[in-house]
Enzyme design. Structure first.
Site, PDB file in Angstrom:
ATOM      1  N   ILE A 158      78.723  18.150  79.652  1.00 35.92           N
ATOM      2  CA  ILE A 158      77.866  19.330  79.459  1.00 35.92           C
ATOM      3  C   ILE A 158      77.832  20.169  80.738  1.00 35.92           C
ATOM      4  CG2 ILE A 158      75.522  20.117  78.876  1.00 35.92           C
ATOM      5  CD1 ILE A 158      75.216  17.453  77.245  1.00 35.92           C
ATOM      6  N   ARG A 179      77.516  11.982  90.990  1.00 38.62           N
ATOM      7  CA  ARG A 179      77.752  10.683  91.624  1.00 38.62           C
ATOM      8  C   ARG A 179      79.205  10.583  92.081  1.00 38.62           C
ATOM      9  NH1 ARG A 179      75.383   6.662  87.251  1.00 38.62           N
ATOM     10  NH2 ARG A 179      76.391   8.300  86.070  1.00 38.62           N
ATOM     11  N   ARG A 240      66.562  15.340  81.116  1.00 39.05           N
ATOM     12  CA  ARG A 240      65.527  14.429  80.631  1.00 39.05           C
ATOM     13  C   ARG A 240      64.255  14.665  81.421  1.00 39.05           C
ATOM     14  NH1 ARG A 240      67.668  13.651  76.690  1.00 39.05           N
ATOM     15  NH2 ARG A 240      68.336  11.757  75.645  1.00 39.05           N
ATOM     16  N   GLU A 269      57.007  13.725  77.302  1.00 42.14           N
ATOM     17  CA  GLU A 269      57.016  14.603  76.132  1.00 42.14           C
ATOM     18  C   GLU A 269      56.783  13.785  74.850  1.00 42.14           C
ATOM     19  OE1 GLU A 269      61.130  15.992  76.821  1.00 42.14           O
ATOM     20  OE2 GLU A 269      61.668  15.067  74.905  1.00 42.14           O
ATOM     21  N   HIS A 287      62.517  20.542  73.697  1.00 39.00           N
ATOM     22  CA  HIS A 287      63.678  19.647  73.608  1.00 39.00           C
ATOM     23  C   HIS A 287      64.610  20.020  72.435  1.00 39.00           C
ATOM     24  CE1 HIS A 287      65.115  15.341  74.749  1.00 39.00           C
ATOM     25  NE2 HIS A 287      66.124  16.091  74.349  1.00 39.00           N
TER      26      HIS A 287
HETATM   27  C1  8YV Z   1      68.523  14.699  71.112  1.00 38.37           C
HETATM   28  C2  8YV Z   1      69.300  14.745  73.518  1.00 38.37           C
HETATM   29  O1  8YV Z   1      68.183  15.626  70.155  1.00 38.37           O
HETATM   30  O2  8YV Z   1      71.429  13.987  72.890  1.00 38.37           O
HETATM   31  C3  8YV Z   1      70.502  13.894  73.688  1.00 38.37           C
HETATM   32  O3  8YV Z   1      70.539  13.116  74.655  1.00 38.37           O
HETATM   33  O4  8YV Z   1      68.511  14.861  74.388  1.00 38.37           O
HETATM   34  C4  8YV Z   1      69.087  15.496  72.253  1.00 38.37           C
HETATM   35  O5  8YV Z   1      70.302  16.039  71.853  1.00 38.37           O
HETATM   36  C5  8YV Z   1      67.302  13.872  71.388  1.00 38.37           C
HETATM   37  O6  8YV Z   1      67.522  12.944  72.395  1.00 38.37           O
HETATM   38  C6  8YV Z   1      66.857  13.141  70.114  1.00 38.37           C
HETATM   39  O7  8YV Z   1      67.404  11.869  69.971  1.00 38.37           O
END
Ligand code: 8YV
Length: 331
Positions: A158, A179, A240, A269, A287
């Site tokens: 990403i 890292r 996160r 959250e 999120h």
């Molecule tokens: C999810 C995310 O929607 O993929 C991930 O790590 O943070 C999001 O795409 C979320 O974690 C729900 O499981």
């Protein structure tokens, strides 16, 4: 003998349920309430697999309480809700959903950089509150995006997709810290230069966080790190909650220590630090970085395919702890 049973812990698309029904008895949580740890263990009794989300904590205690459980398939690329070493020792396979959400999540990350730099939430609230009664030269004047320096902390798939958007689409200078350093070909394709964390903090006009959460990345951005950033800089977190110290960030925003922040993820959250709700210079989203219909469907389908492939052929599509395959995995 009947089909083996699996659990889907949250509501998913009906075609995903149907796809799974061809192979399994499917218990799905259509009420879509988050299951408590006790409810989760109860619903997992007699199940060989589960499709889970970030809200489901799956650790050694769950594995021990659910001896028939062989696979947990997260509908997410991040998997800090799994205790992977504990699942590996218990012989439970864990999978995630990489790749299918990369570009969608990068689009959103870039959107948040732009919305934050150009003060879109703040100015929209002003307009909606009926306070717009004249034009002014400096009204909601924000920070430049094109041609500025984009800093990326965490340079996985990403992060790289965001770098391409910044460098190729917006003529940004892209610097990153990770890292491990990318190979030269990937760096040149992303037009991104590796720097140490201090340089990243000092030089970024816009800093975006795209690293996984772990004990090491907990509060990777706190008061001390924010203090090293430019007072004109913006900070975006799509990674996160817990990577940023939200209380310290709210304080820094209040004091104008940095210009603005854009947050899609929060510590604890869906609760949000109350001070983040009252500071004006912040863009807040619940999120949703991977939330397009196409991508969310692809994530759920990949999780389903992981369960089907593992339980019918022994070969999951995107395993996290592939090392247990063939040695120690629950049969
Ligand atoms: C999810 C995310 O929607 O993929 C991930 O790590 O943070 C999001 O795409 C979320 O974690 C729900 O499981």
């Amino acid at each position: 003998m009947g089909k083996p049973a699996i659990l889907i812990t949250r509501k998913v698309f009906p075609d995903v349920v149907e796809h799974l029904r061809q192979h399994f008895e499917v218990d799905h949580n259509d009420a879509d309430e988050v299951l408590s740890p006790a409810q989760l263990v109860e619903r997992l009794q007699g199940k060989v697999g589960a499709l889970t989300t970030g809200s489901d904590r799956i650790d050694g205690a769950v594995a021990a309480a659910c001896p028939g459980l062989r696979i947990v398939a997260n509908i997410a690329v991040g998997y800090n809700n799994f205790d992977v070493p504990a699942l590996s020792s218990a012989g439970v396979l864990a999978t995630n959903t990489p790749d299918v959400l990369t570009e969608t999540t990068a689009d959103f990350g870039f959107a948040l950089v732009m919305a934050t730099a150009r003060r879109m939430t703040e100015s929209e609230i002003f307009l909606r509150e009926g306070r717009w009664n004249r034009w002014a030269l400096d009204m909601f004047a924000g920070a430049e995006v094109h041609g500025s320096t984009l800093g990326i902390l965490g340079m996985g798939r990403i992060g790289q997709a965001i770098a391409r958007r910044g460098a190729h689409g917006f003529g940004m200078k892209v610097i990153y810290h990770n890292r491990s350093r990318l190979d030269a070909a990937t760096e040149s394709e992303c037009k991104a230069s590796y720097v140490d964390k201090a340089t990243l903090l000092r030089e970024a006009d816009h800093l975006i966080l795209v690293l996984p959460y772990s004990a090491e990345s907990h509060h990777a951005i706190g008061a001390a790190e924010i203090a090293q950033m430019k007072p004109t800089a913006t900070l975006v977190n799509i990674a996160r909650g817990g990577i940023v110290d939200d209380a310290a960030l709210a304080q820094a925003l209040k004091q104008g220590r940095i210009a603005a922040a854009g947050l899609d993820v929060f510590e604890g959250e869906p609760k949000v630090h109350p001070d983040l709700l009252t500071v004006p210079n912040v863009v807040l989203t619940p999120h949703i970085a991977s939330a397009t219909i196409g991508t969310r469907r692809a994530m759920a389908m990949l999780a389903a395919d992981n369960v089907i492939a593992y339980l019918t052929t022994g070969q999951p599509r995107t395993p996290i702890n592939a090392d247990i395959l063939g040695k120690g995995a629950r049969a």
